[in-house]
Design an enzyme around this catalytic site. Structure first.
Site: not given
Ligand code: CP
Ligand code: NVA
Length: 308
Positions: A107, A137, A225
């Protein structure tokens, strides 16, 4: 070398295979405790490095648990505690890590970092989120949709809010798996045109609609989001909030979608900002199935990368 760098560079048949495998593995574990290993332990004897240059709850824990369920071992590394954070090149880090571990998940901030890691590693590399994309995701989101509603092909997904990294991966998935995606948000926060054009070139209908109530008409899935992502400057917070407030997912917006529309959010959420508690905890919401499915989807991604 089979990396998992983004949805657009993974063949549709491979995406389908990962989703099918994830569901099969999830079903095979039904009723077991989280720490119980899978029957086949396909990662037996394998070591996986999980590198985080940004915070994480779901990605970190779901990868760690997933590797252990498959019989492997992990080391969770913080970018700033490695020489990576002190000027060692990504290329050298990739070559060194490849001598110790069988798989790397990272990440990071810049997509170029992920790409350089993949270019120089001699083991597979998985994208655990960059500033531009978050493919793991979306694999979990696709799995969640299909568990609840069947094939996503031909369905309508609406993204309301910031056209960010998670949105970009959803747009890529629309291109690969043939569903319609409508983005609704302010023009200043549109998804990058390159993502929209690439999905359209693959035959997907990608629509930009400024009116959120119009956008969700006929929606099978409404997604949002956070309004400020980890890489966004905090100084942009107030401006973003002002621009995004009309795109909050609330009961009024959900009522304008299909009656059986699902609601998703990758989490972490800022409750009552991008989505209200009533929606997050309401009848359309599948946010915790979505979080659980990170585990199952990523296990299938790792098996795909390692060919096991
Ligand atoms: N959705 C997601 O990636 O969560 P984390 O930032 O907690 O990993
Ligand atoms: N868009 C968010 C997703 C977090 C999982 C971020 O990048 O911060």
């Amino acid at each position: 070398m089979t990396h998992f760098l983004d949805i657009a560079t993974t063949e549709p048949a491979d995406l389908r295979g990962i989703l099918d495998n994830a569901l099969a593995m999830k079903r095979a574990r039904a009723g077991r405790s989280k720490g119980a290993p899978d029957d086949d332990r396909p990662l037996d004897g394998r070591m996986v490095a999980l590198i985080f240059e940004k915070p994480s709850t779901r990605t970190r824990i779901s990868f760690d648990v997933g590797v252990r369920q498959m019989g492997g071992e992990t080391m969770v590394l913080s970018g700033k505690d490695m020489q990576l954070g002190h000027g060692e090149t990504i290329a050298d880090t990739a070559r060194v890590l490849s001598r110790y571990v069988d798989l790397i998940m990272i990440r990071t901030f810049e997509e170029a970092t992920l790409q350089e890691m993949a270019d120089y590693a001699s083991v597979p590399v998985i994208n655990g989120l960059t500033n531009r994309t978050h493919p793991c995701q979306i694999m979990a989101d696709l799995l969640t949709f299909e568990e609840h509603r069947g094939p996503i092909a031909g369905r309508k997904v609406v993204w309301s809010g910031d056209g960010n990294n998670v949105c970009a991966s959803f747009i890529q998935a629309a291109g690969q798996l043939g569903f319609d995606l409508t983005f609704t948000g302010p023009a200043t926060l549109d998804p990058e045109a390159v993502f929209v054009e690439a999905a359209r070139a693959k035959g997907a209908t990608v629509t930009i609609e400024r009116d959120p109530l119009k956008a969700v008409e006929g929606a099978d899935l409404v997604v949002t989001d956070t309004w400020v992502s980890m890489h966004d400057p905090q100084s942009a917070r107030e401006r973003r909030h002002n621009q995004l407030r009309p795109y909050q997912v609330n009961e009024r917006l959900m009522a304008a979608a299909k009656p059986d529309a699902l609601f998703m959010h990758c989490l972490p959420a800022h409750r009552n900002e991008e989505a209200t508690n009533a929606v997050m905890d309401g009848p359309h919401s599948v946010i915790f199935d979505e979080a659980e499915n990170r585990l199952h989807a990523q296990k299938a991604v790792m098996r795909y990368c390692l060919g096991v």
